[in-house]
Design a protein around this motif. Structure first.
Motif, PDB file in Angstrom:
ATOM      1  N   SER A 116     -84.523  -4.078 100.447  1.00  0.00           N
ATOM      2  CA  SER A 116     -84.473  -2.629 100.216  1.00  0.00           C
ATOM      3  C   SER A 116     -85.528  -2.207  99.207  1.00  0.00           C
ATOM      4  CB  SER A 116     -83.087  -2.207  99.717  1.00  0.00           C
ATOM      5  OG  SER A 116     -82.121  -2.433 100.708  1.00  0.00           O
ATOM      6  N   LYS A 117     -85.648  -2.952  98.113  1.00  0.00           N
ATOM      7  CA  LYS A 117     -86.650  -2.607  97.096  1.00  0.00           C
ATOM      8  C   LYS A 117     -88.057  -2.721  97.679  1.00  0.00           C
ATOM      9  CE  LYS A 117     -87.811  -2.898  92.353  1.00  0.00           C
ATOM     10  NZ  LYS A 117     -87.310  -3.068  91.044  1.00  0.00           N
ATOM     11  N   PRO A 143     -88.331   3.223  92.237  1.00  0.00           N
ATOM     12  CA  PRO A 143     -87.069   3.094  92.972  1.00  0.00           C
ATOM     13  C   PRO A 143     -85.892   2.656  92.115  1.00  0.00           C
ATOM     14  CG  PRO A 143     -88.414   1.162  93.346  1.00  0.00           C
ATOM     15  CD  PRO A 143     -89.209   2.085  92.453  1.00  0.00           C
ATOM     16  N   GLU A 144     -84.717   3.042  92.588  1.00  0.00           N
ATOM     17  CA  GLU A 144     -83.462   2.655  91.924  1.00  0.00           C
ATOM     18  C   GLU A 144     -82.474   2.295  93.030  1.00  0.00           C
ATOM     19  OE1 GLU A 144     -80.385   5.118  89.205  1.00  0.00           O
ATOM     20  OE2 GLU A 144     -82.512   5.433  88.744  1.00  0.00           O
ATOM     21  N   ILE A 145     -81.764   1.184  92.869  1.00  0.00           N
ATOM     22  CA  ILE A 145     -80.770   0.763  93.853  1.00  0.00           C
ATOM     23  C   ILE A 145     -79.425   0.615  93.154  1.00  0.00           C
ATOM     24  CG2 ILE A 145     -80.076  -1.061  95.472  1.00  0.00           C
ATOM     25  CD1 ILE A 145     -83.045  -1.678  95.891  1.00  0.00           C
TER      26      ILE A 145
END
Length: 147
Positions: A116-117, A143-145
């Motif tokens: 995903s990252k 980005p932030e997950i």
């Protein structure tokens, strides 16, 4: 090679600090110069429209990449910032920063998180609008997950 055309209609009945309209098949809005540039700030403006084009292209591209990679997401939101610089009276669009926040399901594995990252960073390079801006405007992703 397939080609597609997109169409916009604009109307500007007045002078610099007046308002106009911008229309397409799917939207209609007022336009003017933003207050940061000594305009009336009515409706949207070219700076927001460029940022909006980059943001919508990025988030749609990312969603498609996540889907193709079978990443199950709970939610995907984003804020984007456009940075404009004024030097010696010349206004230049310098940078766009996307800050996507991806929430994954509780069943997400470490592999899903890593992929995903990677996709969140790759989507910026795959977006048609970002490619059109390349060499003129820097586009970054922060980005932030979440689980």
């Amino acid at each position: 090679m397939a080609k597609h055309s997109f169409h916009i209609s604009t109307e500007w009945p007045g002078l610099r600090n007046d308002t106009g309209t911008l229309s397409s098949e799917h939207f209609h809005t007022k336009i003017s110069i933003p207050p940061e540039m000594d305009g009336p700030g009515i409706g949207t403006n070219p700076d927001e429209m460029l940022l909006g084009a980059a943001a919508t292209c990025y988030i749609i591209t990312l969603a498609a990449m996540l889907e193709r990679s079978h990443i199950e997401k709970k939610d995907l939101t984003m804020t984007s910032e456009g940075i404009v610089e004024v030097e010696k009276g010349v206004i230049t669009y310098k940078e766009i920063i996307h800050r996507p926040i991806l929430s994954l399901g509780s069943a997400a594995s470490e592999k899903d998180i890593a992929l995903s990252k990677k996709l969140m960073l790759k989507a910026e390079q795959s977006c048609m609008i970002t490619r059109a801006l390349k060499g003129n405007v820097s586009v970054k992703v922060d980005p932030e997950i979440h689980m």
